[in-house]
Design an enzyme around this catalytic site. Structure first.
Site, PDB file in Angstrom:
ATOM      1  N   TYR A 171      -0.756   8.619   2.848  1.00  0.00           N
ATOM      2  CA  TYR A 171       0.292   7.901   2.118  1.00  0.00           C
ATOM      3  C   TYR A 171       0.856   8.813   1.031  1.00  0.00           C
ATOM      4  CZ  TYR A 171      -1.458   3.632   4.362  1.00  0.00           C
ATOM      5  OH  TYR A 171      -1.849   2.676   5.272  1.00  0.00           O
ATOM      6  N   SER A 182      -8.832   2.167  12.458  1.00  0.00           N
ATOM      7  CA  SER A 182      -7.443   1.736  12.351  1.00  0.00           C
ATOM      8  C   SER A 182      -6.699   2.213  13.590  1.00  0.00           C
ATOM      9  CB  SER A 182      -6.823   2.341  11.077  1.00  0.00           C
ATOM     10  OG  SER A 182      -5.450   2.053  10.977  1.00  0.00           O
TER      11      SER A 182
END
Length: 302
Positions: free
Chosen positions: A59, A161
């Site tokens: 991120y 994920s």
């Protein structure tokens, strides 16, 4: 009228000893250099009874910032207010490398975990997730790296994920502790986990499910096709019935499934964060919930 059972506001994360809120706050868009503003967002999430905070080392670039920027900003918040770290269950992810794109080799994961801890300015990540499956690393090697990090006290719990149920089962075969969480994309417009066995595996194994992009990548806010408009119409009916907005209705639809998916709320607006608890207000009948699903599919279930 019979309603589906309402979700609890907090649950145990497997047998890890951690308790997590059933709505998470995500930091994909957590950015900037203003530590006071960043801290205000974190504190607003706590005020909304959120204790599960989800970030990742990747991120940053999507916000025109450096790799690791979101973690680094959170680390600066912790440096200013150390007590905030102790109040949260901190989740992060690794295994994506710029330009590669995936690397879950033991050497890289060890490096990535240490780098995340340095940026976050903390000693442990509560839930560490492999961000996306690396097809060039044997799951036994991934498991060894994660076990080593857990034994060293750098991570507490292990999740995945964007993994399929089969990929998750392969990792679980080699790891010495349970894989405690999935993080798939799931919303009223993206319903794959209902049909590909992911929710079934999560319920079978007692795994938490963290749902990313719970508003359909913005399509529930701004529907542009017949299918999304049909879903939005039903969500708006439920929102009006419960006295909340469409966003809360969308989150509540997610949470009504018995796998108890946890929406990852991505808003970076303090006033919007304050409305997170509204998602617990709507109650769904079986007929209403299936109506949304069928509108999303564009056809009736057999």
């Amino acid at each position: 009228m019979s309603y589906l059972p309402s979700p609890a506001r907090s649950v145990a994360l497997g047998d890890t000893g951690l308790t997590i809120s059933t709505i998470a706050w995500g930091m994909w868009r957590f950015r900037g250099t203003d530590v006071a503003a960043a801290r205000a967002l974190v504190e607003a999430a706590f005020d909304a009874d959120v204790t599960l905070f989800d970030t990742a080392d990747i991120y940053g670039p999507d916000n025109d910032e450096e790799f690791g920027a979101a973690e680094a900003l959170l680390g600066r918040v912790f440096a200013e207010a150390p007590g905030l770290r102790e109040k949260m269950v901190l989740a992060s992810k690794g295994g994506i490398r710029m330009g590669v794109p995936y690397d879950s080799s033991a050497a890289y994961l060890a490096e990535a975990i240490d780098a995340s801890l340095t940026r976050l300015r903390c000693e442990k990540i509560d839930l560490y997730q492999i961000h996306r499956p690396d097809m060039l690393t044997h799951p036994q090697e991934v498991a060894r790296a994660l076990d080593d990090a857990r034994t060293a006290g750098k991570i507490t719990a292990i999740g995945v994920s964007n993994h399929t149920p089969a990929q998750t089962a392969a990792l679980a075969e080699f790891i010495t502790v349970p894989v405690v969480s999935h993080q798939p994309e799931f919303s009223a417009l993206t319903t794959t986990p209902l049909f590909d066995g992911l929710f079934d595996q999560a319920m079978q194994r007692g795994m938490a499910v963290l749902a990313w992009s719970p508003l359909g990548g913005g399509r529930l806010a701004d529907p542009t096709d017949e299918r999304s408009r049909a879903v939005v119409a039903l969500l708006d009916e439920k929102a009006e019935e419960a006295g909340v907005d469409r966003t809360a209705a969308a989150y509540s639809w997610i949470m009504a499934h018995p796998a108890r998916p946890i929406p990852i709320v991505g808003t970076q607006n303090v006033s919007r964060i304050a409305t997170i608890p509204d998602a617990y207000k709507p109650q769904w009948t079986r007929e209403q919930w299936y109506a949304v699903l069928q509108a999303s599919m564009g056809e009736r279930l057999p």
